[in-house]
Design an enzyme around this catalytic site. Structure first.
Site, short mmCIF file in Angstrom:
data_model
loop_
_atom_site.label_atom_id
_atom_site.label_comp_id
_atom_site.label_asym_id
_atom_site.label_seq_id
_atom_site.Cartn_x
_atom_site.Cartn_y
_atom_site.Cartn_z
N GLU A 76 -9.52 23.79 -5.81
CA GLU A 76 -9.57 23.55 -7.19
C GLU A 76 -10.31 24.59 -7.71
OE1 GLU A 76 -10.83 19.95 -10.48
OE2 GLU A 76 -11.01 20.41 -8.73
N ASP A 77 -11.48 25.11 -7.30
CA ASP A 77 -12.19 26.11 -8.05
C ASP A 77 -12.06 27.34 -7.15
OD1 ASP A 77 -12.52 23.83 -9.92
OD2 ASP A 77 -14.13 23.13 -8.25
N ASP A 259 -31.04 -14.04 -12.80
CA ASP A 259 -30.30 -13.20 -11.61
C ASP A 259 -31.63 -11.81 -12.16
OD1 ASP A 259 -27.69 -15.03 -13.26
OD2 ASP A 259 -27.56 -13.75 -10.91
#
Length: 713
Positions: A76-77, A259
């Site tokens: 991509e780069d 929790d």
């Protein structure tokens, strides 16, 4: 900093048979291709892919996954190509890098601009190798850890995307540690005040009670030791976002929440796990409704564990998870355990599910052509789900998300079963379709030929598959209703000029409007997007009735006009013979004709010189006069045709029809009809109102009137 030798040392420690040379080459190639590129923090760009690879190595992943992490941004780069990666590192790694690149380009914003089918195909492609998602999730995790260097608006966008897609995706894969971290980093951006509030409450609780975790851990160890169970016990505070979510769901105070702390018992065998459960329940009271046995009924991602909540030290409710070491490895790494190594050998964990099966299940319910929003809803529903397991009468197990109803169960069996669902029995008893199902129940679906899904089902369906099927069925039913409605309107419009509404005529009209089929034309007519007059003009423009010029003398005779004066049409009241009328002189010789009750006359109260006393002549009743009738009727087959017939039986002609409103249960139509006088109009209205499927009939002045309160309710 990039410590290549340190990374190789970590990999070699759990996989002595690793091909360290390919890892070394991937590091070298990645550094070379990203040379001159920098992150927002100012660091060399390659520090990012190296950090992603290091996280995967810490979790004992295979060589291909780590090499992919090192190379995941090269396509991509940089100027790197798939062919070059394939030549240097092999097709397996090249395919993985290509998959991560495609997944990187899939953001919530970009998908909205793409075809939903692309999204569906991408999910299918991902199912071929789940390591693509694992690398992408780790990539997102490191980006979230360093997100402070981005502009605030980009931080918020990335955090929302992480919370909506990537975190639940990690949870669905069984990588709970990653889900917790992704959610916590996103929570820090999206709701910093909420996160700080939770942290402050933790500190306040510690000041009041001291550090409860080591004390409760020691209590559990003592209980297990007395029961003769060999196990390790650990405890931890829940992540701030997890606590925040529970507070929002349960509407409880922080101090009462069970929790806040999580404790884990790891045993050597499944038998010891159940012994540990018995010892814990023998010492402390179990909290009703908080017991789940995921060992006998595992989750779809392979997760196995026993969950229970007990009232422990000082009455504090604490959650305890009990599982074996092998189960714990899957619970920690999820599907990633399929590629993990120990002592140079890939771990053969019997509880790891087929890595591609869960995505295959995810996409099986997706249908080509669905809008993006529907696909995203389906995916998010499935990823957030917590399973319950129910049985068909013949013993087949059906896995459904928590909160599922018999509607979801029916569609899980088959779409046709769901569509024709007329009722359900749970454990032999008839129950409403919106009943929430529980683990272990036997569900029997009762079907009826001709039964159709109701729009109310959407409120009670918990699975993406059921919601998508219901939505499609409702859409098809609505479209068919619009076709039938449009066909009736077309028939009435063409009957008025003495022409039949044949299939050929409708197809010709569709072609002239630029539609692909006659049904598409009928749908537009049924929605009132195209009127009957538009249809007539498209087929027989020379036969289209033309409205008279508003300045022309109407065909009826009115007594009281002076020589040279003429009656001028108005749009406010449209009086009929039999009603008292008055004239208002205008500039020139025109006289506006109004009913004496017309509201517009108020404007002329201070101008008595313009008022003219008028009355209908005896011959006025031999002419046809236009009137408008507002009708609210039940939305069911044949009602419109019956009303048209009733109007015709009263010797009245329908000039035009306008669809003004449509509700799930009612249509609203404006009929333009031709009558002799006001008495004739009320005969027509009485005949229509007598129909049992008509809710309301009212004379209109050619515009839509407010819906009566009785009908609105």
């Amino acid at each position: 900093m990039v410590d290549v030798e340190g990374l190789l040392s970590v990999i070699g420690s759990y996989n002595p048979a690793s091909n360290l040379q390919i890892i070394r080459e991937a590091c070298s190639y990645g550094q070379k291709m990203h040379r001159g590129q920098f992150r927002h923090s100012g660091e060399p760009y390659f520090t990012h892919p190296f950090a992603v690879a290091s996280i995967l190595a810490d979790h004992r992943l295979d060589d291909a996954s780590i090499a992919t992490a090192l190379l995941h941004d090269t396509l991509e780069d940089t100027k790197s190509t798939y062919d070059e990666l394939s030549r240097r590192f092999g097709s397996e790694i090249a395919d993985l890098v290509d998959g991560v690149t495609k997944l990187t380009n899939l953001s919530l914003e970009s998908v909205k601009e793409r075809e939903a089918e692309d999204f569906r195909k991408l999910l299918l492609a991902m199912s071929r190798d789940v390591r693509v998602i694992m690398v992408k999730l780790t990539d997102r995790l490191h980006n979230m850890k360093t997100i402070q260097h981005l502009p605030p608006h980009k931080q918020e966008r990335k955090a929302r995307e992480t919370m909506d897609i990537y975190a639940p995706l990690a949870g669905r894969m069984g990588m709970q540690w990653m889900r917790d971290e992704l959610e916590d980093h996103a929570f820090r951006i999206l709701n910093p005040r909420g996160r700080k509030s939770i942290m402050r409450r933790f500190l306040s609780l510690k000041r009041q009670t001291g550090d409860l975790i080591p004390r409760i851990t020691e209590d559990v160890r003592d209980v297990l030791e007395r029961a003769g169970v060999q196990a390790t016990v650990s405890g931890r505070e829940k992540k701030p976002y997890s606590v925040w979510r529970k507070l929002q769901e349960k509407k409880e105070e922080f101090s009462r929440l069970s929790d806040i702390f999580g404790f884990r018992i790891i045993t050597g065998s499944e038998e010891d796990a159940y012994k540990a459960l018995g010892a814990v329940h023998g010492r402390w009271s179990a909290v009703p409704g908080r017991f789940k046995d995921y060992i006998s009924q595992p989750k779809a991602n392979g997760y196995r564990s026993i969950h229970t909540t007990v009232s422990g030290r000082d009455g504090k409710q604490v959650e305890i998870q009990i599982r074996t070491q092998t189960m714990h490895e899957v619970a920690e790494t999820g599907i990633a355990a399929h590629w993990s190594y120990r002592d140079g050998v890939r771990v053969r964990n019997p509880f790891v599910v087929d890595p591609g099966s869960w995505i295959s299940d995810l996409v099986n319910g997706l249908v080509a052509g669905e809008p993006y929003e529907n696909l995203l809803e389906h995916v998010k529903l499935e990823m957030f789900s917590d399973k319950v397991f129910c049985f068909t009468p013949n013993g087949k197990v059906i896995g459904l998300p928590k909160g599922a109803t018999p509607i979801d169960f029916a569609y899980a069996i088959h779409t046709n079963v769901g569509s024709e669902c007329a009722g359900a029995k749970v454990d032999g008893r008839r129950v409403p379709l919106w009943t929430e199902l529980r683990n272990g129940q036997t569900v029997e679906i009762l079907t009826a030929h001709g039964q159709k899904p109701s729009s109310l089902w959407m409120e009670h369906a918990a699975t993406g598959r059921a919601r998508a099927a219901i939505r499609r069925a409702l859409k098809m039913e609505k479209e068919q209703s619009e076709i039938n409605f449009g066909r009736e309107l077309a028939r009435v419009a063409l009957d008025h000029i003495g022409k039949p509404a044949t299939d050929r005529a409708l197809q010709i009209a569709a072609n002239r409007f630029g539609f692909g089929s006659a049904n598409e034309l009928l749908v537009r007519i049924g929605r009132a997007e195209i009127t009957g007059s538009d249809l007539v003009e498209a087929l027989y423009p020379e036969l289209l009735p033309r409205a008279d010029d508003s300045t022309a003398r109407p065909p009826c005779r009115i007594v009281g006009l002076s020589s040279g004066q003429y009656a001028k049409g108005t749009e406010c009241c449209h009086p009929l013979p039999g009603e008292r009328i008055v004239g208002i002189a205008t500039r020139g010789k025109g006289v506006q004709v109004h009913m004496v009750q017309c509201d517009e006359l108020v404007a002329y109260e201070d101008q008595p010189e313009r008022w003219i006393d008028l009355q209908w002549s005896d011959g006025s009743r031999s002419e046809s006069h236009k009137a408008w009738v507002d009708v609210i009727m039940q939305n069911s087959a044949g009602v419109l045709g019956r009303i048209c017939t009733l109007i015709g039986e009263q010797k009245s002609n329908i000039s035009d029809l306008h669809f003004t409103d449509r509700k799930p249960d009612y249509y609203r139509m404006l009929f333009e009809i031709e009558v002799r006088d006001v008495e004739h109009l009320y005969h027509v209205m009485t005949a229509v109102e007598a129909d049992s499927n008509v809710a309301h009939v009212e004379r209109s002045q050619g515009r839509v009137l407010p819906t009566p309160a009785a009908v609105r309710s």
